[in-house]
Design an enzyme around this catalytic site. Structure first.
Site, PDB file in Angstrom:
ATOM      1  N   GLU A  90      77.423  52.691  30.441  1.00 44.41           N
ATOM      2  CA  GLU A  90      78.621  53.488  29.996  1.00 44.41           C
ATOM      3  C   GLU A  90      79.445  53.869  31.373  1.00 44.41           C
ATOM      4  O   GLU A  90      80.771  53.783  31.544  1.00 44.41           O
ATOM      5  CB  GLU A  90      78.269  54.976  29.475  1.00 44.41           C
ATOM      6  CG  GLU A  90      78.010  54.976  28.157  1.00 44.41           C
ATOM      7  CD  GLU A  90      77.640  56.362  27.480  1.00 44.41           C
ATOM      8  OE1 GLU A  90      78.156  56.777  26.833  1.00 44.41           O
ATOM      9  OE2 GLU A  90      76.470  56.900  28.005  1.00 44.41           O
ATOM     10  N   LYS A 104      85.315  61.120  23.568  1.00 46.07           N
ATOM     11  CA  LYS A 104      85.098  59.816  23.705  1.00 46.07           C
ATOM     12  C   LYS A 104      85.264  58.820  22.770  1.00 46.07           C
ATOM     13  O   LYS A 104      84.638  59.199  21.397  1.00 46.07           O
ATOM     14  CB  LYS A 104      83.548  59.736  24.398  1.00 46.07           C
ATOM     15  CG  LYS A 104      83.109  58.131  24.891  1.00 46.07           C
ATOM     16  CD  LYS A 104      81.622  58.310  25.252  1.00 46.07           C
ATOM     17  CE  LYS A 104      81.480  58.704  26.525  1.00 46.07           C
ATOM     18  NZ  LYS A 104      80.325  58.371  27.119  1.00 46.07           N
TER      19      LYS A 104
END
Length: 119
Positions: free
Chosen positions: A21, A98
């Site tokens: 990520e 997100k």
């Protein structure tokens, strides 16, 4: 009491607990609500009497550039900046989302929302 909302600021950033990520990054949406007395601005028609949403957008973009493990940490930094730079802010709500988080399942987004009154 009034409210200025800057909704769904789109940002590409590098947050998360997984190394992937933080290397690859992903898309985020950030919404900021700032509560303030907007009575003077409604009468004066003067930018100096209200919450400058250009500044709010700038704060979000700057804070989203700083990589963090948790969305909670990012949201708190945004709130701190709003209170430090927007003296008229009485209460702030920040939601950081997100998009397509890397979790098992078909999840559109994960959102963390923090709400604080001026200390």
């Amino acid at each position: 009491m009034g409210k200025i909302t800057v909704r769904n600021i789109r940002v590409y950033a590098y947050h998360g607990c997984l190394n992937e990520e933080r290397l690859i990054g992903s898309d985020y949406l950030v919404t900021v609500e700032v509560f303030s007395n907007l009575e003077k601005a409604s009468a004066s028609d003067n930018l100096n009497d209200t919450i400058d949403y250009v500044l709010i957008n700038s704060i979000v973009k700057q804070e989203m550039k700083i990589s963090s493990n948790l969305l909670e940490h990012v949201a708190k930094r945004i709130i701190n900046r709003v209170f430090n730079e927007v003296k008229a802010a009485e209460k702030t709500v920040v939601a950081v989302s997100k998009i397509n988080p890397p979790i098992r399942g078909d999840v559109e987004m994960v959102t963390v929302t923090l709400k604080e009154k001026r200390p």
